[in-house]
Design an enzyme around this catalytic site. Structure first.
Site, PDB file in Angstrom:
ATOM      1  N   ASP A  29       0.871  -1.179   0.000  1.00 38.69           N
ATOM      2  CA  ASP A  29       0.000   0.000   0.000  1.00 38.69           C
ATOM      3  C   ASP A  29       0.909   1.230   0.000  1.00 38.69           C
ATOM      4  OD1 ASP A  29      -3.136   0.786   1.456  1.00 38.69           O
ATOM      5  OD2 ASP A  29      -1.640   2.232   0.804  1.00 38.69           O
ATOM      6  N   ASP A 137      -3.648   2.336  -5.373  1.00 41.92           N
ATOM      7  CA  ASP A 137      -2.320   2.307  -4.726  1.00 41.92           C
ATOM      8  C   ASP A 137      -2.092   1.055  -3.882  1.00 41.92           C
ATOM      9  OD1 ASP A 137      -3.752   2.798  -2.343  1.00 41.92           O
ATOM     10  OD2 ASP A 137      -2.131   4.057  -1.572  1.00 41.92           O
ATOM     11  N   GLU A 138      -2.833   0.006  -4.193  1.00 42.09           N
ATOM     12  CA  GLU A 138      -2.812  -1.137  -3.285  1.00 42.09           C
ATOM     13  C   GLU A 138      -2.940  -2.457  -4.047  1.00 42.09           C
ATOM     14  OE1 GLU A 138      -5.778  -2.537   0.257  1.00 42.09           O
ATOM     15  OE2 GLU A 138      -6.087  -0.611  -0.668  1.00 42.09           O
TER      16      GLU A 138
HETATM   17  P1  TTP Z   1      -5.139   5.227   0.807  1.00 45.44           P
HETATM   18  O1  TTP Z   1      -4.136   4.154   0.549  1.00 45.44           O
HETATM   19  O2  TTP Z   1      -6.310   4.924   1.673  1.00 45.44           O
HETATM   20  O3  TTP Z   1      -4.420   6.455   1.492  1.00 45.44           O
HETATM   21  P2  TTP Z   1      -3.007   7.070   1.206  1.00 45.44           P
HETATM   22  O4  TTP Z   1      -2.199   6.261   0.261  1.00 45.44           O
HETATM   23  O5  TTP Z   1      -3.180   8.507   0.838  1.00 45.44           O
HETATM   24  O6  TTP Z   1      -2.354   7.061   2.643  1.00 45.44           O
HETATM   25  P3  TTP Z   1      -1.763   5.811   3.444  1.00 45.44           P
HETATM   26  O7  TTP Z   1      -0.309   6.166   3.653  1.00 45.44           O
HETATM   27  O8  TTP Z   1      -2.536   5.819   4.725  1.00 45.44           O
HETATM   28  O9  TTP Z   1      -1.963   4.602   2.626  1.00 45.44           O
HETATM   29  O10 TTP Z   1      -5.702   5.781  -0.547  1.00 45.44           O
HETATM   30  C1  TTP Z   1      -4.916   5.903  -1.720  1.00 45.44           C
HETATM   31  C2  TTP Z   1      -5.277   7.169  -2.464  1.00 45.44           C
HETATM   32  O11 TTP Z   1      -6.666   7.191  -2.755  1.00 45.44           O
HETATM   33  C3  TTP Z   1      -4.989   8.432  -1.693  1.00 45.44           C
HETATM   34  O12 TTP Z   1      -3.664   8.902  -1.839  1.00 45.44           O
HETATM   35  C4  TTP Z   1      -6.000   9.389  -2.239  1.00 45.44           C
HETATM   36  C5  TTP Z   1      -7.166   8.520  -2.663  1.00 45.44           C
HETATM   37  N1  TTP Z   1      -8.245   8.654  -1.669  1.00 45.44           N
HETATM   38  C6  TTP Z   1      -9.247   9.615  -1.889  1.00 45.44           C
HETATM   39  O13 TTP Z   1      -9.239  10.290  -2.915  1.00 45.44           O
HETATM   40  N2  TTP Z   1     -10.228   9.758  -0.941  1.00 45.44           N
HETATM   41  C7  TTP Z   1     -10.271   9.019   0.200  1.00 45.44           C
HETATM   42  O14 TTP Z   1     -11.173   9.199   1.041  1.00 45.44           O
HETATM   43  C8  TTP Z   1      -9.242   8.037   0.419  1.00 45.44           C
HETATM   44  C9  TTP Z   1      -9.253   7.194   1.660  1.00 45.44           C
HETATM   45  C10 TTP Z   1      -8.273   7.889  -0.549  1.00 45.44           C
HETATM   46 MG    MG Z   2      -2.040   4.175   0.501  1.00 50.15          MG
END
Ligand code: TTP
Ligand code: MG
Length: 413
Positions: A29, A137-138
């Site tokens: 992730d 992103d996962e």
């Molecule tokens: P996530 O992997 O949930 O968050 P992240 O990568 O920003 O942070 P983390 O380090 O905790 O993993 O989500 C991936 C992307 O998806 C994030 O960069 C932006 C988008 N996203 C949104 O647009 N709205 C949201 O509510 C969430 C949770 C994510």
């Molecule tokens: Mg993320």
């Protein structure tokens, strides 16, 4: 904690296959992904509080935070927060240049993030044949054939380093015996995390974690769990199944299993697999030929049953024999045309194994590859259905073939 059998048979597993010799699942992730992408093209933003979202320009009133850098999270800015609230907590540098507690704001540029995500995924597909993308992103990778528990940490570090050096964005990685635990592991030590949970540590790792850490438990079910005195994953694992099932239905049952470190879902690439394989380790190396052949037979049966379910025909039959400590040998034989003949798989696998007769063997695998599919879309359909049945985790009604996870992300519930 209740005394639960650690060797509970997992559906679809070979009888006698010890849990600790099962799959190795890696979950990646990306850290504050959109913000990391912005930092890639604007390195001055590194180390700065940074919010990616919409609606912060003068005259705009609505909008939400897509993501915030970890520095911005320290000010209380979170994903999905109204932008007005984010601005209250972290004013914009553009408007408050002298304020040491101001942050940078950038608009969402999804197309650019998708391009970076594609580069990351290309590396992941290079690292494993079996990659399950779940959002931009996962992804989950089945890395059973690419590593071993003893060296899994080095492998995970290699994954992170490749993404960092070839694409330039940071990732957190978790390695565990199943998807649910791998997801928790990648989240455990974020950002720039690396957590490896081998099977023998799984229960102990999960036990003290707050129930919120279990994927599929969002704020609503978390508070319901707290109401009935379940605060940690260990509490859920120790609880009786029946009242949980009464209250939360099928999902409760699933969560109860996952809390106990059990998750039968296989990592499956969306779309058609390139090969189907099954393998099994043995505690004490086999030297006895009948035992070796018995295992080959069981593995061949498991593989051909799976091919049958997927309506797959195969042209190549192979085996894998691992001799202690990690001497991996593969042998394969190709046929003139695609077939589905379980007996032929069994005989060929036995035949290929003959040269290892009497040697010490600690792991055996059978695999069919060069697949073709009798019913054109069957494999796709099935893997999609598998995914949607598998609980809250991968439910993405919008994520159909070819547009997996585009702009979709998980919100918990
Ligand atoms: P996530 O992997 O949930 O968050 P992240 O990568 O920003 O942070 P983390 O380090 O905790 O993993 O989500 C991936 C992307 O998806 C994030 O960069 C932006 C988008 N996203 C949104 O647009 N709205 C949201 O509510 C969430 C949770 C994510
Ligand atoms: Mg993320």
């Amino acid at each position: 904690m209740a005394d639960l059998p650690r060797d509970m048979p997992r559906e679809g597993r070979l009888p006698g296959a010890a849990e600790q010799d099962g799959d190795i699942v890696l979950h990646v992730d990306m850290d504050c992904f959109y913000a990391s992408c912005e930092r890639l093209r604007e390195p001055e933003l590194r180390g700065e509080p940074l919010v990616v979202g919409m609606g912060y320009d003068a005259g705009e009133e609505h909008g939400a935070v897509a993501t915030a850098s970890y520095e911005a999270r320290d000010y209380g800015v979170e994903s999905a927060m109204p932008i007005s609230k984010a601005l209250d907590r972290l004013p914009r540098v553009a408007e408050h240049p002298e304020d040491p507690d101001a942050g940078h704001y950038r608009p969402v540029d999804l197309e650019y993030y998708q391009e970076i995500a594609r580069d990351v995924k290309t590396i992941l597909y290079d690292l494993s044949e079996t990659v399950r993308e779940v959002s931009i992103d996962e992804a989950y990778l089945d890395v059973t054939e690419r590593t071993a528990w003893e060296v899994a940490e080095g492998f995970a570090r290699h994954v992170k380093q490749r993404i960092q050096s070839e694409v330039g964005v940071p990732a957190s990685v978790g390695v565990a015996p199943n998807m649910s635990a791998a997801k928790i592991a990648s989240d455990h030590d974020k950002p720039d995390g690396l957590t490896v949970v081998p099977p023998e540590d799984l229960r102990e790792f999960l036990e003290p974690l707050p129930i919120e850490d279990l994927h599929g438990v969002g704020p609503v079910s978390a508070s319901e769990f707290h109401d009935i005195g379940i605060d940690t994953i260990g509490d859920l694992a120790a609880a009786d199944l029946e009242p949980i099932e009464d209250r939360f239905g099928e999902r409760g049952r699933e969560l109860h299993f996952r809390a106990r470190g059990i998750d039968d879902r296989e990592v499956e690439t969306r779309g058609k697999p390139k090969s189907l394989s099954r393998e099994q380790s043995v505690g004490t190396p086999i030297t006895d030929p009948p035992e070796l052949y018995e295992r080959i037979d069981a593995l061949a049966r498991a593989v051909t049953e799976r091919a049958e379910r997927k309506d797959a025909l195969y042209r190549t039959i192979g085996i894998k024999i691992v001799k202690p400590p990690f001497d991996v040998n593969t042998r394969e034989r190709s046929l003139s045309g695609p077939v589905h003949e379980p007996e032929l798989v069994r005989e060929t696998a036995r035949d290929l194994a003959r040269e290892f007769e009497g040697e010490e063997v600690r792991k055996v695998g059978v695999r069919v590859s060069n697949l073709s599919f009798a019913e054109n879309e069957q494999a796709d359909l099935e893997s999609w259905e598998d995914g949607s049945e598998s609980g809250s985790e991968d439910r993405q009604p919008g994520a159909v073939k070819g547009q997996v996870g585009l702009g979709s992300f998980e919100t918990g519930e």
